[in-house]
Design an enzyme around this catalytic site. Structure first.
Site, PDB file in Angstrom:
ATOM      1  N   ASP A   1     123.431 -13.791 -23.264  1.00  0.00           N
ATOM      2  CA  ASP A   1     123.950 -12.502 -23.730  1.00  0.00           C
ATOM      3  C   ASP A   1     122.839 -11.480 -23.916  1.00  0.00           C
ATOM      4  O   ASP A   1     121.796 -11.789 -24.509  1.00  0.00           O
ATOM      5  CB  ASP A   1     124.693 -12.689 -25.057  1.00  0.00           C
ATOM      6  CG  ASP A   1     126.047 -13.338 -24.876  1.00  0.00           C
ATOM      7  OD1 ASP A   1     127.044 -12.619 -24.785  1.00  0.00           O
ATOM      8  OD2 ASP A   1     126.094 -14.585 -24.808  1.00  0.00           O
TER       9      ASP A   1
ATOM     10  N   ASP B   1     126.611  -8.263 -23.917  1.00  0.00           N
ATOM     11  CA  ASP B   1     127.038  -9.107 -25.024  1.00  0.00           C
ATOM     12  C   ASP B   1     128.516  -9.464 -24.905  1.00  0.00           C
ATOM     13  O   ASP B   1     129.378  -8.587 -24.817  1.00  0.00           O
ATOM     14  CB  ASP B   1     126.780  -8.376 -26.347  1.00  0.00           C
ATOM     15  CG  ASP B   1     126.957  -9.284 -27.558  1.00  0.00           C
ATOM     16  OD1 ASP B   1     126.866 -10.513 -27.386  1.00  0.00           O
ATOM     17  OD2 ASP B   1     127.188  -8.755 -28.657  1.00  0.00           O
TER      18      ASP B   1
ATOM     19  N   ASP C   1     116.230 -11.314 -25.607  1.00  0.00           N
ATOM     20  CA  ASP C   1     116.344 -10.081 -26.390  1.00  0.00           C
ATOM     21  C   ASP C   1     116.234 -10.313 -27.880  1.00  0.00           C
ATOM     22  O   ASP C   1     116.035  -9.373 -28.640  1.00  0.00           O
ATOM     23  CB  ASP C   1     117.703  -9.413 -26.116  1.00  0.00           C
ATOM     24  CG  ASP C   1     118.860 -10.209 -26.714  1.00  0.00           C
ATOM     25  OD1 ASP C   1     119.521  -9.715 -27.651  1.00  0.00           O
ATOM     26  OD2 ASP C   1     119.105 -11.341 -26.252  1.00  0.00           O
TER      27      ASP C   1
ATOM     28  N   THR D   1     120.645 -20.894 -23.602  1.00  0.00           N
ATOM     29  CA  THR D   1     121.582 -20.035 -24.320  1.00  0.00           C
ATOM     30  C   THR D   1     122.046 -20.675 -25.610  1.00  0.00           C
ATOM     31  O   THR D   1     122.097 -21.902 -25.724  1.00  0.00           O
ATOM     32  CB  THR D   1     122.807 -19.715 -23.433  1.00  0.00           C
ATOM     33  OG1 THR D   1     123.793 -19.042 -24.204  1.00  0.00           O
ATOM     34  CG2 THR D   1     123.429 -20.986 -22.859  1.00  0.00           C
TER      35      THR D   1
ATOM     36  N   LYS E   1     105.168   5.136 -15.340  1.00  0.00           N
ATOM     37  CA  LYS E   1     106.633   5.108 -15.384  1.00  0.00           C
ATOM     38  C   LYS E   1     107.193   5.944 -16.534  1.00  0.00           C
ATOM     39  O   LYS E   1     108.213   6.616 -16.389  1.00  0.00           O
ATOM     40  CB  LYS E   1     107.130   3.667 -15.539  1.00  0.00           C
ATOM     41  CG  LYS E   1     106.928   2.793 -14.333  1.00  0.00           C
ATOM     42  CD  LYS E   1     107.386   1.366 -14.601  1.00  0.00           C
ATOM     43  CE  LYS E   1     108.877   1.294 -14.874  1.00  0.00           C
ATOM     44  NZ  LYS E   1     109.334  -0.112 -15.058  1.00  0.00           N
TER      45      LYS E   1
ATOM     46  N   ASP F   1     117.545 -16.159 -21.742  1.00  0.00           N
ATOM     47  CA  ASP F   1     118.676 -16.098 -22.645  1.00  0.00           C
ATOM     48  C   ASP F   1     119.886 -15.621 -21.832  1.00  0.00           C
ATOM     49  O   ASP F   1     119.737 -15.151 -20.698  1.00  0.00           O
ATOM     50  CB  ASP F   1     118.336 -15.122 -23.779  1.00  0.00           C
ATOM     51  CG  ASP F   1     119.491 -14.905 -24.734  1.00  0.00           C
ATOM     52  OD1 ASP F   1     120.183 -15.881 -25.068  1.00  0.00           O
ATOM     53  OD2 ASP F   1     119.716 -13.747 -25.121  1.00  0.00           O
TER      54      ASP F   1
ATOM     55  N   ASP G   1     128.961 -13.209 -34.227  1.00  0.00           N
ATOM     56  CA  ASP G   1     129.152 -14.404 -35.050  1.00  0.00           C
ATOM     57  C   ASP G   1     127.821 -14.840 -35.640  1.00  0.00           C
ATOM     58  O   ASP G   1     126.778 -14.243 -35.372  1.00  0.00           O
ATOM     59  CB  ASP G   1     129.757 -15.536 -34.206  1.00  0.00           C
ATOM     60  CG  ASP G   1     128.973 -15.772 -32.906  1.00  0.00           C
ATOM     61  OD1 ASP G   1     127.744 -15.559 -32.900  1.00  0.00           O
ATOM     62  OD2 ASP G   1     129.584 -16.168 -31.897  1.00  0.00           O
TER      63      ASP G   1
ATOM     64  N   LYS H   1     115.332 -22.580 -29.647  1.00  0.00           N
ATOM     65  CA  LYS H   1     115.010 -22.332 -28.237  1.00  0.00           C
ATOM     66  C   LYS H   1     113.641 -22.865 -27.828  1.00  0.00           C
ATOM     67  O   LYS H   1     113.401 -23.080 -26.641  1.00  0.00           O
ATOM     68  CB  LYS H   1     115.153 -20.845 -27.911  1.00  0.00           C
ATOM     69  CG  LYS H   1     116.600 -20.427 -27.834  1.00  0.00           C
ATOM     70  CD  LYS H   1     116.808 -19.147 -27.076  1.00  0.00           C
ATOM     71  CE  LYS H   1     118.305 -18.841 -27.005  1.00  0.00           C
ATOM     72  NZ  LYS H   1     118.586 -17.568 -26.340  1.00  0.00           N
TER      73      LYS H   1
END
Length: 428
Positions: free
Chosen positions: A157, A163, A385, A191, A115, A155, A347, A355
């Protein structure tokens, strides 16, 4: 090491995945020896350059096959409590953690090389991103080839949607998530967004929830195989076609693990008080355009006014300062309540739990009828991410299941396509 360089190392060390950097360093050697960049200038024949590419491919493959063997040996050590000696991999990469599956790195490299044409490059050596994607491919090969994927957690965002955005009806992620449900894979969206009511989660995920409600092919049981775990590990909602906003809030006493149930509310309050004061000081010291937000299981700062962008450096400084203050505080030193301080991109928040606890709740919620009462780590894949920045909250999931590190929703789509192809091959 001078004070200056000790400080720089401390601030930079959280940004690097040592295992990926180590593999990247190993691959740099054959790149230097076989890339033949002079071929651009001296008119080498195509056959000569093709031979160089084949040789680089062979050497990269050999190296990753050797690393694959070291991981196998590391797994043997971690599964043998009577063996007091570290594995070879642990000696070379001291920060390495547990593995839930073996990793077919050589096969994954060959897939990614087709790839990304890694072996064909003559001026750009195998990169951090190349190795990250090779590891992702190896991991999803492992959970499909050597085992069965039972739970996929994601997750929100930057993983499912951009985002600060929402999962819209035309998102290419949605049909791929529904395909996982069709294959009887459970899905948990874990999340950091800490909403206490279903309407706000519906706003962020309405494209998926509406598609699920309107789907005529999935069985009711398959539709109910989607849950939302919010605030890292603090608020659980299950898909429910008859509920307002298509989500049913699940009372905390129904899903808390025994360890989580033992967390004392007084210890939680004390820890959040310390975090709130530390955040207040950061606002003052860094002159942040932000305001404090306190919740029952979290405290953070959000931009004020909302459209303001706080510099990334200020956000990461805030995370590191608050993290250290909490670790050194009496509340933190008690270690009675785990917490996670993280940079959310716009933030900074400190949440109770992290998590790893959120994924563990998903494993127990869907695994009550399985041996041990939960889905095992080797049958779990967490996609996120946040593995690199300060307080990277997806990183914690590595302790309870396999993980894939993506950099955008588009990469999530590619990963899910690769996963679907491997699952189809196994079923056939």
């Amino acid at each position: 090491m001078t004070t200056r360089y000790r400080v720089e190392y401390a601030l930079k060390s959280h940004r690097r995945d040592q295992f990926i950097e180590w593999i990247k360093g190993l691959l740099a050697v054959p790149f230097v020896l076989y890339s033949q960049p002079q071929g651009v200038f001296d008119g080498q024949s195509l056959s000569s350059l093709s031979q160089a590419r084949e040789e680089a491919h062979r050497r990269y493959s050999e190296i990753l096959r050797d690393v694959e063997g070291m991981i196998d040996e590391h797994i043997a050590h971690q599964n043998d409590p009577a063996n007091p000696f570290p594995s070879k991999l642990k000696l070379l990469v001291p920060s390495i953690g547990p593995f839930f599956t073996r990793l077919p790195l050589e096969a994954a490299f060959k897939f990614q090389d087709n790839k990304r044409y890694i072996s064909s490059r003559r001026f750009v050596s195998p990169s951090f991103n190349d190795v990250r994607l090779i590891l992702n491919s190896a991991q999803i090969m492992a959970v499909t080839t050597y085992g069965t994927l039972q739970l996929a957690t994601f997750d929100g965002d930057v993983t499912l949607y951009d985002d600060g955005k929402s999962l819209e009806p035309d998102s290419p992620v949605i049909p791929r998530l529904i395909d996982l449900l069709r294959k009887n894979v459970k899905i948990g969206i874990v999340t950091a967004a800490g909403y206490t009511t279903a309407d706000k989660y519906y706003t962020r995920l309405h494209g998926l929830l509406d598609a699920l409600a309107n789907n005529a092919e999935l069985t009711p049981a398959q539709k109910q195989s989607l849950i939302i775990m919010g605030g890292e590990a603090n608020y659980l909602f299950a898909f429910s076609p008859s509920s307002p906003h298509l989500l049913e809030p699940i009372p905390r006493e129904r899903w808390l693990t025994p360890e989580m149930a033992s967390w004392d509310e007084r210890d939680i309050s004390e820890l959040l008080d310390v975090a709130e004061e530390a955040l207040r000081e950061c606002i003052k010291t860094l002159n942040l355009p932000a305001t404090l937000m306190r919740k029952d299981r979290a405290v953070g700062i959000v931009p004020n006014p909302p459209e303001t962008r706080i510099p990334r450096e200020s956000l990461e400084e805030t995370v590191l300062v608050v993290q250290k203050i909490l670790e050194l505080s009496s509340a933190g030193r008690k270690k009675k309540v785990p917490f996670c301080a993280f940079n959310g991109g716009r933030d900074v928040f400190v949440d109770i739990g992290d998590k790893s606890w959120g994924v563990k709740v998903c494993q127990r919620w869907f695994g009550t009828d399985l041996p041990g009462g939960m889905i095992k780590g080797e049958n779990t894949l967490h996609v996120g991410d946040q593995f690199l920045s300060a307080g990277a909250n997806d990183f914690r999931a590595r302790s309870v299941g396999t993980t894939a590190w993506i950099a955008s929703p588009a990469e999530t789509v590619e990963l899910l396509d690769e996963l679907a192809e491997l699952m189809e091959k196994k079923m056939s």
